[in-house]
Design a protein around this motif. Structure first.
Motif, PDB file in Angstrom:
ATOM      1  N   VAL A  47       0.852  -1.185   0.000  1.00 51.97           N
ATOM      2  CA  VAL A  47       0.000   0.000   0.000  1.00 51.97           C
ATOM      3  C   VAL A  47       0.897   1.247   0.000  1.00 51.97           C
ATOM      4  CG1 VAL A  47      -1.786   1.293   1.225  1.00 51.97           C
ATOM      5  CG2 VAL A  47      -1.802  -1.216   1.271  1.00 51.97           C
ATOM      6  N   PRO A  48       0.929   2.004  -1.100  1.00 50.85           N
ATOM      7  CA  PRO A  48       1.726   3.232  -1.108  1.00 50.85           C
ATOM      8  C   PRO A  48       1.038   4.340  -0.330  1.00 50.85           C
ATOM      9  CG  PRO A  48       0.615   2.949  -3.214  1.00 50.85           C
ATOM     10  CD  PRO A  48       0.285   1.734  -2.399  1.00 50.85           C
ATOM     11  N   ILE A  49       1.815   5.035   0.462  1.00 50.34           N
ATOM     12  CA  ILE A  49       1.335   6.224   1.165  1.00 50.34           C
ATOM     13  C   ILE A  49       2.117   7.397   0.586  1.00 50.34           C
ATOM     14  CG2 ILE A  49       1.079   7.363   3.399  1.00 50.34           C
ATOM     15  CD1 ILE A  49       1.010   4.614   4.697  1.00 50.34           C
ATOM     16  N   ILE A  50       1.434   8.246  -0.160  1.00 52.23           N
ATOM     17  CA  ILE A  50       2.114   9.281  -0.937  1.00 52.23           C
ATOM     18  C   ILE A  50       2.176  10.581  -0.136  1.00 52.23           C
ATOM     19  CG2 ILE A  50       2.099  10.585  -3.107  1.00 52.23           C
ATOM     20  CD1 ILE A  50       0.424   8.230  -4.271  1.00 52.23           C
ATOM     21  N   ARG A  51       3.380  11.087   0.003  1.00 52.83           N
ATOM     22  CA  ARG A  51       3.617  12.325   0.740  1.00 52.83           C
ATOM     23  C   ARG A  51       3.230  13.518  -0.143  1.00 52.83           C
ATOM     24  NH1 ARG A  51       8.484  11.789   0.789  1.00 52.83           N
ATOM     25  NH2 ARG A  51       8.728  10.301   2.482  1.00 52.83           N
ATOM     26  N   VAL A  57      -1.510  10.811   1.324  1.00 56.63           N
ATOM     27  CA  VAL A  57      -2.688  10.288   0.643  1.00 56.63           C
ATOM     28  C   VAL A  57      -2.477   8.803   0.375  1.00 56.63           C
ATOM     29  CG1 VAL A  57      -4.148  10.411  -1.415  1.00 56.63           C
ATOM     30  CG2 VAL A  57      -3.172  12.509  -0.458  1.00 56.63           C
ATOM     31  N   THR A  58      -3.500   7.998   0.650  1.00 60.42           N
ATOM     32  CA  THR A  58      -3.422   6.565   0.376  1.00 60.42           C
ATOM     33  C   THR A  58      -4.804   6.023   0.068  1.00 60.42           C
ATOM     34  OG1 THR A  58      -2.526   4.454   1.165  1.00 60.42           O
ATOM     35  CG2 THR A  58      -3.771   5.766   2.759  1.00 60.42           C
ATOM     36  N   ASN A  59      -4.816   4.809  -0.464  1.00 57.71           N
ATOM     37  CA  ASN A  59      -6.073   4.090  -0.678  1.00 57.71           C
ATOM     38  C   ASN A  59      -6.129   3.001   0.369  1.00 57.71           C
ATOM     39  OD1 ASN A  59      -8.086   2.220  -1.650  1.00 57.71           O
ATOM     40  ND2 ASN A  59      -7.999   3.312  -3.595  1.00 57.71           N
ATOM     41  N   GLY A  62      -9.829   0.219  -0.072  1.00 53.65           N
ATOM     42  CA  GLY A  62     -10.768   0.634  -1.099  1.00 53.65           C
ATOM     43  C   GLY A  62     -11.274   2.050  -0.967  1.00 53.65           C
ATOM     44  N   GLU A  63     -10.781   2.777   0.027  1.00 51.88           N
ATOM     45  CA  GLU A  63     -11.253   4.149   0.259  1.00 51.88           C
ATOM     46  C   GLU A  63     -10.061   5.112   0.283  1.00 51.88           C
ATOM     47  OE1 GLU A  63     -13.489   6.784   3.752  1.00 51.88           O
ATOM     48  OE2 GLU A  63     -13.367   4.598   3.914  1.00 51.88           O
ATOM     49  N   LYS A  64     -10.160   6.173  -0.540  1.00 53.28           N
ATOM     50  CA  LYS A  64      -9.095   7.174  -0.550  1.00 53.28           C
ATOM     51  C   LYS A  64      -9.126   7.956   0.751  1.00 53.28           C
ATOM     52  CE  LYS A  64      -7.282  11.129  -3.140  1.00 53.28           C
ATOM     53  NZ  LYS A  64      -7.460  12.023  -4.307  1.00 53.28           N
ATOM     54  N   LYS A  65      -7.931   8.087   1.383  1.00 50.98           N
ATOM     55  CA  LYS A  65      -7.861   8.789   2.659  1.00 50.98           C
ATOM     56  C   LYS A  65      -6.731   9.807   2.636  1.00 50.98           C
ATOM     57  CE  LYS A  65      -8.577   6.884   6.640  1.00 50.98           C
ATOM     58  NZ  LYS A  65      -9.921   7.258   7.050  1.00 50.98           N
ATOM     59  N   VAL A  66      -6.987  10.948   3.245  1.00 51.36           N
ATOM     60  CA  VAL A  66      -5.962  11.960   3.473  1.00 51.36           C
ATOM     61  C   VAL A  66      -5.563  11.867   4.942  1.00 51.36           C
ATOM     62  CG1 VAL A  66      -5.401  14.410   3.455  1.00 51.36           C
ATOM     63  CG2 VAL A  66      -6.891  13.450   1.667  1.00 51.36           C
ATOM     64  N   ILE A  67      -4.262  11.729   5.187  1.00 48.05           N
ATOM     65  CA  ILE A  67      -3.759  11.425   6.522  1.00 48.05           C
ATOM     66  C   ILE A  67      -2.857  12.558   6.997  1.00 48.05           C
ATOM     67  CG2 ILE A  67      -2.480   9.730   7.903  1.00 48.05           C
ATOM     68  CD1 ILE A  67      -2.924   7.803   5.470  1.00 48.05           C
ATOM     69  N   THR A  68      -3.011  12.909   8.254  1.00 50.47           N
ATOM     70  CA  THR A  68      -2.111  13.896   8.849  1.00 50.47           C
ATOM     71  C   THR A  68      -0.874  13.185   9.405  1.00 50.47           C
ATOM     72  OG1 THR A  68      -3.093  13.739  11.056  1.00 50.47           O
ATOM     73  CG2 THR A  68      -4.109  15.288   9.498  1.00 50.47           C
ATOM     74  N   GLU A  69       0.130  13.967   9.738  1.00 48.01           N
ATOM     75  CA  GLU A  69       1.351  13.410  10.327  1.00 48.01           C
ATOM     76  C   GLU A  69       1.038  12.657  11.613  1.00 48.01           C
ATOM     77  OE1 GLU A  69       5.216  12.430  10.244  1.00 48.01           O
ATOM     78  OE2 GLU A  69       4.495  13.945   8.830  1.00 48.01           O
ATOM     79  N   GLU A  71      -1.623  11.031  12.324  1.00 50.05           N
ATOM     80  CA  GLU A  71      -2.377   9.798  12.072  1.00 50.05           C
ATOM     81  C   GLU A  71      -1.544   8.732  11.381  1.00 50.05           C
ATOM     82  OE1 GLU A  71      -6.847  11.625  11.239  1.00 50.05           O
ATOM     83  OE2 GLU A  71      -5.328  11.714   9.643  1.00 50.05           O
ATOM     84  N   LEU A  72      -0.372   9.105  10.890  1.00 50.72           N
ATOM     85  CA  LEU A  72       0.390   8.228  10.007  1.00 50.72           C
ATOM     86  C   LEU A  72       0.712   6.885  10.651  1.00 50.72           C
ATOM     87  CD1 LEU A  72       1.861   7.792   7.326  1.00 50.72           C
ATOM     88  CD2 LEU A  72       3.860   8.912   8.331  1.00 50.72           C
ATOM     89  N   ASN A  73       1.245   6.878  11.856  1.00 50.33           N
ATOM     90  CA  ASN A  73       1.663   5.621  12.482  1.00 50.33           C
ATOM     91  C   ASN A  73       0.495   4.671  12.722  1.00 50.33           C
ATOM     92  OD1 ASN A  73       4.373   6.250  12.507  1.00 50.33           O
ATOM     93  ND2 ASN A  73       4.323   7.158  14.569  1.00 50.33           N
ATOM     94  N   SER A  74      -0.661   5.209  13.120  1.00 50.75           N
ATOM     95  CA  SER A  74      -1.820   4.340  13.365  1.00 50.75           C
ATOM     96  C   SER A  74      -2.360   3.762  12.064  1.00 50.75           C
ATOM     97  CB  SER A  74      -2.925   5.108  14.105  1.00 50.75           C
ATOM     98  OG  SER A  74      -3.409   6.184  13.321  1.00 50.75           O
ATOM     99  N   VAL A  75      -2.282   4.521  10.981  1.00 52.47           N
ATOM    100  CA  VAL A  75      -2.719   4.007   9.676  1.00 52.47           C
ATOM    101  C   VAL A  75      -1.785   2.899   9.211  1.00 52.47           C
ATOM    102  CG1 VAL A  75      -2.962   4.579   7.224  1.00 52.47           C
ATOM    103  CG2 VAL A  75      -3.933   6.085   8.972  1.00 52.47           C
ATOM    104  N   ILE A  76      -0.478   3.123   9.362  1.00 54.51           N
ATOM    105  CA  ILE A  76       0.482   2.085   8.979  1.00 54.51           C
ATOM    106  C   ILE A  76       0.250   0.819   9.802  1.00 54.51           C
ATOM    107  CG2 ILE A  76       2.938   1.465   9.065  1.00 54.51           C
ATOM    108  CD1 ILE A  76       3.588   4.353   8.305  1.00 54.51           C
TER     109      ILE A  76
END
Length: 325
Positions: A47-51, A57-59, A62-69, A71-76
């Motif tokens: 899963v690419p997480i694009i800076r 921004v990541t998918n 199946g859902e496009k999400k915008v992530i803050t700094e 939130e990044l670790n919890s998303v990963i």
């Protein structure tokens, strides 16, 4: 032959960080001597997480999400717990990987090896303290390059034994980490005649008295048993539904069944078919023995660890429990 061995079977963790964490702590909950990990060690998706500026921004599922700094670790972590791999990258790096499948595959394998090595290191530390051994093989979903990269894992606690025979605590373990053809055309699939040839080469090394104390660990289960039933799929890989019920079919290996019946090991342990946890028995033609065949099943995407807790006593399967946690 040992009087008593407490053995735990797990399989098909597919890279789930949550499942591997539970595997690391398993002997603290269930007293055991040996844990067998029967293949499909790695995940399937990067899963690419694009800076983008100060955000990402990541998918995600199946859902496009915008992530803050923040939130990044919890998303990963959520991505890793589900069995996927996450990689933070720039838009330029993403575009380059999108246009270079070979480079993308090499990156994915590097990440697989790194993450798996970290998980195994934690398992090794915990198991060594408790005197528990981990035996592992890859499965059909694992890349050959990954399997080759981790083939050298052999120490006093963790042992890779694909297409090898190892003796441990008076029992013999024979490993085989391939499957018959699947609709997904994975790398480690073989035709039935090749599976039979390779299994005969492994088990044919053993005498009758050795086979009587052999635990066969074969990723794909035997055909037409209680432990090889999966949803029947259409040509576009969707489940067949009739009367509101998913149609199931047998997807195991004919060759595996024939070899178990011909050689009659003490017990045979399997994975591969997530939906069919359970135990069945095959009649061994060689020695009038009922051979238990076991599949622990898998719910890795939910971070659940399914396991079969088996007690082998005086050369027989004395007790068994199918558990999840």
């Amino acid at each position: 032959m040992p009087d008593r061995v407490r053995l735990v079977l797990v399989s098909d963790l597919h890279g789930s960080k949550a499942a591997y964490g539970k595997l690391a702590n398993l002997p603290k909950v269930y007293k055991c001597d040996v844990v067998v990990l029967a293949g499909d060690l790695t995940g399937k998706v990067l899963v690419p997480i694009i800076r983008v500026g100060s955000q990402y921004v990541t998918n995600l599922f199946g859902e496009k999400k915008v992530i803050t700094e923040g939130e990044l670790n919890s998303v990963i972590r959520a991505i890793r717990d589900s069995g996927y791999y996450a990689q933070v990258m720039s838009k330029e790096e993403y575009d380059e990987l999108s246009n270079n499948p070979t480079k993308l595959k090499h990156l994915l394998i590097d990440i697989m090896v790194r993450e798996f090595s970290g998980d195994i290191s934690k398992i090794r530390d915990n198991y060594r303290q408790l005197g528990v051994k981990l035996l592992l093989i890859p499965g059909n979903d694992d890349f050959n390059d990954f399997a080759n990269a981790v083939r050298g894992i052999k120490d006093d606690t963790v042992m890779y034994f694909d297409e090898e025979v190892v003796e441990l605590g008076g029992l013999i373990y024979a490993g085989f980490g391939y499957s018959n053809p699947t609709p997904w055309h994975t790398e480690r699939e073989l035709m039935e005649d090749e599976i039979k040839k390779r299994l005969i080469n492994i088990l044919g090394r053993l005498s009758r008295s050795e086979l009587d104390r052999t635990v066969a660990v074969i990723h794909v289960p035997p055909y037409n048993t209680l432990i090889d039933q999966a949803p029947k799929l259409t040509s576009d890989l969707k489940p067949v539904v009739q009367g509101g019920v998913v149609v199931m079919e047998h997807v195991g290996s004919v060759a595996v069944r024939e070899v178990i019946e011909d050689f009659g090991p003490l017990i045979s342990l399997h994975g591969h078919v997530h939906e069919s946890p359970g135990i069945d028995y095959l009649n061994a033609r060689c020695c009038r023995r009922k051979v238990p065949v076991v599949n622990a099943g898998s719910e890795y995407q939910s971070g659940v660890l399914r396991l079969a807790y088996l007690i082998i006593e005086n050369g027989k399967l004395k007790d068994k429990l199918l558990l999840r946690g």
